[in-house]
Design an enzyme around this catalytic site. Structure first.
Site, short mmCIF file in Angstrom:
data_model
loop_
_atom_site.label_atom_id
_atom_site.label_comp_id
_atom_site.label_asym_id
_atom_site.label_seq_id
_atom_site.Cartn_x
_atom_site.Cartn_y
_atom_site.Cartn_z
N LYS A 22 -6.28 5.77 10.61
CA LYS A 22 -4.83 5.61 10.76
C LYS A 22 -4.10 6.42 9.69
CE LYS A 22 -2.92 1.91 8.72
NZ LYS A 22 -1.88 2.20 7.72
N ASN A 23 -4.60 6.38 8.46
CA ASN A 23 -3.89 7.02 7.35
C ASN A 23 -4.08 8.52 7.28
OD1 ASN A 23 -2.86 4.56 6.77
ND2 ASN A 23 -4.19 4.16 5.01
N CYS A 116 7.63 -3.40 1.32
CA CYS A 116 6.84 -4.10 2.35
C CYS A 116 6.16 -5.27 1.64
CB CYS A 116 5.86 -3.16 3.01
SG CYS A 116 4.40 -2.87 2.05
N ARG A 121 7.00 -0.30 -3.04
CA ARG A 121 6.64 0.96 -2.36
C ARG A 121 7.75 2.02 -2.52
NH1 ARG A 121 2.78 -0.34 1.58
NH2 ARG A 121 2.13 1.81 1.51
N ASP A 307 -7.17 -0.68 -0.36
CA ASP A 307 -7.16 -1.18 1.03
C ASP A 307 -8.41 -1.97 1.37
OD1 ASP A 307 -5.47 1.74 2.44
OD2 ASP A 307 -4.79 0.09 1.18
N ARG A 399 -1.49 -3.29 13.61
CA ARG A 399 -0.93 -2.04 13.09
C ARG A 399 -2.02 -1.05 12.71
NH1 ARG A 399 3.69 -2.73 8.77
NH2 ARG A 399 3.34 -0.48 8.92
C1 EPZ Z 1 -1.03 5.08 1.17
O1 EPZ Z 1 0.21 4.46 0.91
C2 EPZ Z 1 -1.67 4.29 2.31
N1 EPZ Z 1 -0.81 4.38 3.49
C3 EPZ Z 1 -1.85 2.84 1.89
O2 EPZ Z 1 -2.54 2.19 2.95
C4 EPZ Z 1 -2.73 2.81 0.64
O3 EPZ Z 1 -2.86 1.46 0.20
C5 EPZ Z 1 -2.08 3.65 -0.47
O4 EPZ Z 1 -1.88 4.99 0.01
C6 EPZ Z 1 -2.95 3.73 -1.72
O5 EPZ Z 1 -4.20 4.28 -1.38
C7 EPZ Z 1 -0.82 5.50 4.22
O6 EPZ Z 1 -1.52 6.46 3.92
C8 EPZ Z 1 0.05 5.50 5.44
P1 EPZ Z 1 0.97 5.67 -2.78
P2 EPZ Z 1 1.29 5.21 -0.05
O7 EPZ Z 1 2.20 6.49 -2.64
O8 EPZ Z 1 1.15 6.67 0.09
C9 EPZ Z 1 3.53 4.16 -6.44
C10 EPZ Z 1 -2.96 0.50 4.54
O9 EPZ Z 1 -3.29 -0.69 4.40
N2 EPZ Z 1 4.55 5.13 -5.99
O10 EPZ Z 1 -0.32 6.37 -3.00
O11 EPZ Z 1 2.61 4.60 0.22
C11 EPZ Z 1 3.34 3.02 -5.43
O12 EPZ Z 1 4.29 2.00 -5.64
C12 EPZ Z 1 -1.90 1.10 3.64
O13 EPZ Z 1 -3.45 1.28 5.39
C13 EPZ Z 1 5.70 5.28 -6.74
O14 EPZ Z 1 5.90 4.61 -7.75
O15 EPZ Z 1 0.80 4.77 -1.47
C14 EPZ Z 1 1.94 2.56 -5.74
O16 EPZ Z 1 1.96 1.69 -6.87
C15 EPZ Z 1 -1.29 0.07 2.70
N3 EPZ Z 1 6.65 6.18 -6.32
C16 EPZ Z 1 1.21 3.85 -6.14
O17 EPZ Z 1 2.25 4.79 -6.46
C17 EPZ Z 1 6.46 6.95 -5.21
O18 EPZ Z 1 7.35 7.79 -4.89
C18 EPZ Z 1 0.38 4.45 -5.01
O19 EPZ Z 1 1.22 4.56 -3.87
C19 EPZ Z 1 5.29 6.79 -4.45
C20 EPZ Z 1 4.33 5.88 -4.86
#
Ligand code: EPZ
Length: 420
Positions: A22-23, A116, A121, A307, A399
């Site tokens: 999915k990701n 979420c 996020r 995850d 989802r």
């Molecule tokens: C991706 O989310 C995945 N989703 C998530 O999977 C996964 O848990 C996550 O990466 C971490 O591996 C998709 O790929 C669609 P991040 P993403 O940006 O990209 C902080 C699932 O269950 N951050 O890597 O949104 C954030 O708060 C989902 O399939 C900022 O602070 O995660 C977090 O603490 C859930 N500012 C950390 O970075 C930003 O602009 C990592 O988030 C962006 C992120």
């Protein structure tokens, strides 16, 4: 609304075919915005989030057709650059259209994705990077208004934090930018690597693929020549089924996987006493003589995937001794704890650290899914609890897990989807 009814004390056997990731599917669908041709994407997971993003792309003017797990999408017909709140609020990964829309059209309006269940996020790092590429970003009435009148300019971007979709968004933006973009502290998840490979196959010059420093030479606004794509296997779905084998202490196989992408999960399962037979595309988990406790801290790839955290928490309840899980990425990703406690779990939380007292002995109960991966943890617990467990609000599950009850039933579980 439907719920899943799971009868406990099940042993599993056999094998389960893993779907596309999915990701990876989500950013790849967004990347078709950059394409000058129709793109065929195979091994697409038939999950709600994919349908939601296709609906969003359709609303922008793209056309697509599904046949089984293959999607053929024509995004050349996109004639709108406004991603509306009503869809974006359903799935925060909709933010993935921001980079490509801005790169192609020089302007777009994308609803701010809300937080979420698992955390705020934020997308500040996405926006900061686009500003470095010359974009003007304004937040108005819940929308990101982004413009780049002369197109995006290549820039030197260092991400303060590793961000998976942030890296994907900037990769797509950089593919059409003027000049060279360097991304430092890039995410290296397999899904990001596939994005790099797909852009490279489409003619974008990218160096450093698979490393934390990527260099992208943009096309100066010209659309790219995207080739057909096969989505990589879903390492989280595969890990979830391996945990189903582990928690029931059964021998099962996950097929159509990339074992290398499962390294952290397999390593931790080995630590807990499980054995493995591994070949090029399949992984078989072998029962443990005794399930040992484990200490986990989640981290960016190749560290332990956040995850998989909830699934291992359910498993640790059946380990001998006390386990700990430190959730370092998301500030609210322990919502499955209170639901597991309804089943008799003994877990204590202290800030980002969960301590899990393994003694098994869960009792089936009515529990509520709160987010995608928490739902799967509750199902895993239900497989081995005494009695019947009913997991409500399983729209969270739909989802990201394709045909979950069919796949579990094929493995011998007693799982039914019923109406509330
Ligand atoms: C991706 O989310 C995945 N989703 C998530 O999977 C996964 O848990 C996550 O990466 C971490 O591996 C998709 O790929 C669609 P991040 P993403 O940006 O990209 C902080 C699932 O269950 N951050 O890597 O949104 C954030 O708060 C989902 O399939 C900022 O602070 O995660 C977090 O603490 C859930 N500012 C950390 O970075 C930003 O602009 C990592 O988030 C962006 C992120």
């Amino acid at each position: 609304m439907t719920y899943l009814e799971i009868t406990g004390n099940q042993k599993l056997s056999g094998d389960v075919k893993i779907s596309g990731a999915k990701n990876s599917a989500l950013p790849l669908l967004a990347s078709t915005i950059l394409s000058k041709n129709v793109v065929k994407i195979t091994n697409m997971p038939l999950v709600v989030d994919v349908r939601t993003l296709l609906k969003l792309l359709g609303n922008l003017g793209a056309s697509y057709e599904f046949s089984n797990s293959d999607v053929t999408i024509d995004s050349t017909s996109i004639n709108s650059t406004k991603a509306n709140y009503d869809i974006v609020r359903q799935m925060r990964a909709s933010i993935l259209v921001l980079g490509p829309l801005l790169a192609r059209f020089g302007h777009c309006e994308v609803s701010l994705p809300g937080g979420c269940a698992i955390g705020q996020r934020p997308i500040d790092l996405h926006l900061k990077a686009l500003k470095l590429m010359g974009a003007k970003i304004e937040i108005k009435e819940g929308y990101i208004l982004a413009t780049a009148k002369n197109g995006l300019q290549g820039a030197h971007i260092l991400f303060d934090k590793v961000t998976v979709t942030g890296t994907a968004n900037i990769l797509m933006a950089a593919a059409l930018a003027n000049g060279k973009t360097i991304i430092v502290n890039a995410a290296i998840e397999p899904e990001v690597v596939q994005m790099c490979e797909v852009l490279s196959d489409a003619g974008t010059k990218i160096t450093g693929i698979g490393t934390r420093t990527l260099e992208i030479i943009g096309s100066g606004g010209k659309l790219i020549d995207m080739q057909d794509i096969e989505v990589i296997p879903d390492r989280i779905e595969a890990g979830t089924y391996l945990c189903a084998g582990a928690i029931t202490n059964s021998k099962i196989s996950v097929t159509n996987v990339n074992p290398d992408d499962l390294d952290a999960t397999i390593t931790k399962l080995r630590e807990m006493g499980f054995g493995f037979d591994i070949d090029k595309k399949n992984v078989t988990i072998l029962p443990a003589k005794e399930i040992g406790c484990v200490n986990i801290q989640t981290g960016e790839h190749p560290g332990f995937p956040t995850d998989m955290q909830a699934q291992f928490m359910a498993l640790a309840l059946f380990a001998k001794g006390t386990s700990t899980i430190n959730e370092r990425l998301f500030e609210n990703r322990f919502m499955h704890v209170s639901e597991l406690k309804r089943m008799g779990a003994n877990i204590t939380l202290n800030s980002t650290i969960a301590t899990i007292y393994g003694n098994g002995g869960l009792i089936g109960a009515d529990v509520m899914a709160t987010d995608l991966r928490a739902s799967s943890a509750l199902i895993l617990a239900g497989l081995v609890a005494d009695g019947v467990t009913k997991v409500h609000r399983i729209y969270h599950l739909d989802r990201g897990y394709e045909k979950l009850e069919e796949k579990l039933t094929k493995l011998g579980a007693k799982v039914k989807r019923l109406k509330e």
